[in-house]
Design an enzyme around this catalytic site. Structure first.
Site, PDB file in Angstrom:
ATOM      1  N   THR A  87       0.822  -1.211   0.000  1.00  0.00           N
ATOM      2  CA  THR A  87       0.000   0.000   0.000  1.00  0.00           C
ATOM      3  C   THR A  87       0.859   1.266   0.000  1.00  0.00           C
ATOM      4  O   THR A  87       1.996   1.248   0.480  1.00  0.00           O
ATOM      5  CB  THR A  87      -0.899  -0.004   1.256  1.00  0.00           C
ATOM      6  OG1 THR A  87      -1.447   1.295   1.443  1.00  0.00           O
ATOM      7  CG2 THR A  87      -0.103  -0.338   2.519  1.00  0.00           C
ATOM      8  N   ASP A  88       0.274   2.367  -0.477  1.00  0.00           N
ATOM      9  CA  ASP A  88       0.987   3.655  -0.423  1.00  0.00           C
ATOM     10  C   ASP A  88       1.055   4.192   1.008  1.00  0.00           C
ATOM     11  O   ASP A  88       1.799   5.136   1.277  1.00  0.00           O
ATOM     12  CB  ASP A  88       0.319   4.690  -1.352  1.00  0.00           C
ATOM     13  CG  ASP A  88      -1.131   5.015  -0.999  1.00  0.00           C
ATOM     14  OD1 ASP A  88      -1.695   4.385  -0.074  1.00  0.00           O
ATOM     15  OD2 ASP A  88      -1.710   5.907  -1.649  1.00  0.00           O
ATOM     16  N   GLU A  89       0.270   3.580   1.930  1.00  0.00           N
ATOM     17  CA  GLU A  89       0.231   4.117   3.299  1.00  0.00           C
ATOM     18  C   GLU A  89       1.567   3.958   4.021  1.00  0.00           C
ATOM     19  O   GLU A  89       1.813   4.628   5.022  1.00  0.00           O
ATOM     20  CB  GLU A  89      -0.917   3.470   4.092  1.00  0.00           C
ATOM     21  CG  GLU A  89      -2.235   3.679   3.375  1.00  0.00           C
ATOM     22  CD  GLU A  89      -3.481   3.348   4.188  1.00  0.00           C
ATOM     23  OE1 GLU A  89      -3.436   3.410   5.419  1.00  0.00           O
ATOM     24  OE2 GLU A  89      -4.508   3.052   3.553  1.00  0.00           O
ATOM     25  N   TYR A 129      -1.654  -0.516  11.056  1.00  0.00           N
ATOM     26  CA  TYR A 129      -1.799  -1.167   9.746  1.00  0.00           C
ATOM     27  C   TYR A 129      -0.624  -0.821   8.841  1.00  0.00           C
ATOM     28  O   TYR A 129       0.059  -1.712   8.317  1.00  0.00           O
ATOM     29  CB  TYR A 129      -3.118  -0.739   9.077  1.00  0.00           C
ATOM     30  CG  TYR A 129      -3.167  -1.068   7.587  1.00  0.00           C
ATOM     31  CD1 TYR A 129      -3.142  -2.378   7.131  1.00  0.00           C
ATOM     32  CD2 TYR A 129      -3.215  -0.034   6.630  1.00  0.00           C
ATOM     33  CE1 TYR A 129      -3.170  -2.672   5.771  1.00  0.00           C
ATOM     34  CE2 TYR A 129      -3.244  -0.320   5.269  1.00  0.00           C
ATOM     35  CZ  TYR A 129      -3.220  -1.648   4.845  1.00  0.00           C
ATOM     36  OH  TYR A 129      -3.227  -1.934   3.506  1.00  0.00           O
ATOM     37  N   LYS A 131       2.435  -3.192   7.321  1.00  0.00           N
ATOM     38  CA  LYS A 131       2.692  -3.378   5.882  1.00  0.00           C
ATOM     39  C   LYS A 131       4.120  -2.942   5.546  1.00  0.00           C
ATOM     40  O   LYS A 131       4.804  -3.586   4.742  1.00  0.00           O
ATOM     41  CB  LYS A 131       1.681  -2.593   5.036  1.00  0.00           C
ATOM     42  CG  LYS A 131       0.261  -3.130   5.055  1.00  0.00           C
ATOM     43  CD  LYS A 131       0.094  -4.532   4.476  1.00  0.00           C
ATOM     44  CE  LYS A 131       0.274  -4.585   2.979  1.00  0.00           C
ATOM     45  NZ  LYS A 131      -0.100  -5.915   2.425  1.00  0.00           N
TER      46      LYS A 131
END
Ligand code: NAD
Ligand code: TYD
Length: 354
Positions: free
Chosen positions: A131-133, A156, A160
């Protein structure tokens, strides 16, 4: 690469990836491996369940023994790793499940691939979907590139980020042929209604308040899920080992502008007067550690692999709303039981008058 293991294949993005591969590559065996948590749903793949090249194994990515058996029995040559705990709000309440699945599960899967392939990595590939997060939060300007420093803020995104580092470590240490993509927010059919867009569609339809965190000024970069699945297919077949590719829609919206657009679309679809659904918008307490803005620079995947999104946001949103309105039974199944308890805990008893 003709026996492909897709972890998280019964989830939102995973099911679109499995469907695409099953239909497009009838000569390849597609093995969906999924624990079927609250987010996993075999109904997502009802249309391909009888295809001869589709196989399902119910299993946990933390179960090394079962993975070893599946790699051997199915002679797995490629992995698309999507299984994860994926909702930021749940990670704030229960971080340990995210550490277990996203970090321990990813290492268990890396070990299973490495051991099954016995360090002979020719014609093998381990593809980690992220993810870009992991890059953290942007201010008003700039984009995330593949070189942006990792700076995750939620349990989260931190889990990741950790899994991304471990995948790279297996490449650098053992030579495992890996590829990683970091994608922006997806939307589309089969999206579990804990995430903003499907939650809002369901609440608009059922006349419930639409909860907007803070002032609704946070920005996300939205991509239609089938465009993500197409990018995943491309990277799996054409991406270079050891590389990272960012995937995004160049489609930034503040949450409030997005919800107003959705309300207006739903007014039309439900035959309501323009402005009626927007009355359900309810501002609620902000998410802790809420990242302000995500936006992806997707020029590398466009330049090197020729990928671009195929649908505009207006088209994608309309397809999504049409799907939810046509798939009432799917929605009713997923919002019963566990979901009701989650909803009550997360949002309390919101009333439309708030
Ligand atoms: P999802 O929550 O809809 O699906 C996750 C799937 O993984 C479910 O089917 C669940 O049953 C399964 N799963 C969970 N824990 C498992 C375990 N221990 N063992 C085996 N299976 C398990 O998630 P999604 O939105 O489809 O996301 C898929 C992947 O894509 C995730 O890795 C996520 O980080 C990444 N991603 C998601 C988005 C997005 O906007 N949804 C954007 C970028 C990247
Ligand atoms: P979400 O769909 O949970 O995705 P992510 O947190 O991974 O970006 O949330 C998208 C945006 O919508 C995010 O800024 C949080 C916000 N949001 C709300 O305002 N209300 C809600 O009820 C939810 C679930 C999210």
């Amino acid at each position: 690469m003709n026996n492909i293991l897709v972890t998280g294949g019964a989830g939102f993005i995973g099911s679109h990836v499995v469907r695409r591969l099953v239909k497009k590559y009838p000569e390849h065996n597609i093995v969906s491996y999924d624990k079927l948590t609250y987010a996993g749903n075999l109904e997502n793949l009802a249309d391909v369940k009888d295809a001869p090249n589709y196989h399902f194994v119910k299993g946990d990515i933390c179960d090394g023994e079962l993975l070893q058996q599946v790699f051997a029995d199915r002679r797995i040559t490629g992995v698309l790793h999507l299984a994860a705990e994926s909702h930021v709000d749940r990670s704030i309440v229960n971080p340990m499940e995210f550490i277990r699945t996203n970090i321990v599960g990813t290492v268990t899967l890396l070990n299973a691939a490495k051991n099954a392939w016995k360090d002979d990595f020719a014609e093998k590939r381990f593809y980690h979907i992220s993810t870009d997060e992991v890059y953290g939060s942007l201010g008003a300007a700039g984009f995330f590139t593949e070189d942006t420093r990792y700076d995750p803020h939620s349990p989260y995104s931190a889990s990741k980020a950790s899994s991304d580092h471990l995948v790279r470590a297996y490449h650098d240490t053992y030579g495992l042929p890996v590829v990683i993509t970091n994608c922006s927010n997806n939307y589309g059919p089969n999206h579990f209604p804990e995430k903003l867009i499907p939650l809002a569609i369901n609440n608009i339809k059922t006349g419930k308040p639409i909860p907007i965190y803070g002032k609704g000024e946070n920005i996300r970069d939205w991509l239609y899920v089938e465009d993500h699945a197409a990018a995943i297919d491309l990277v799996f077949h054409k991406g270079k080992n050891g590389e990272t590719y960012n995937i995004g829609g160049h489609n930034e919206w503040t949450n409030i502008a997005l919800i107003r657009l959705l309300c207006s679309l739903m007014d039309k679809k439900l035959g309501r007067q323009e402005g009626q659904s927007a009355k359900q918008i309810t501002f609620v307490t902000d998410r802790a550690g809420h990242d302000l803005r995500y936006a992806i620079d997707a020029s590398k995947i466009q330049r090197e692999l020729g990928w671009t999104p195929s649908v505009t946001f207006e088209q994608g949103l309309e397809k999504t709303v049409d799907w939810y309105l046509a798939n009432q039974a799917w929605l009713e199944h997923v919002v019963s039981g566990e979901y009701e308890k989650y909803y009550e805990k997360q949002y309390g008893k919101l009333s439309a008058e708030n």
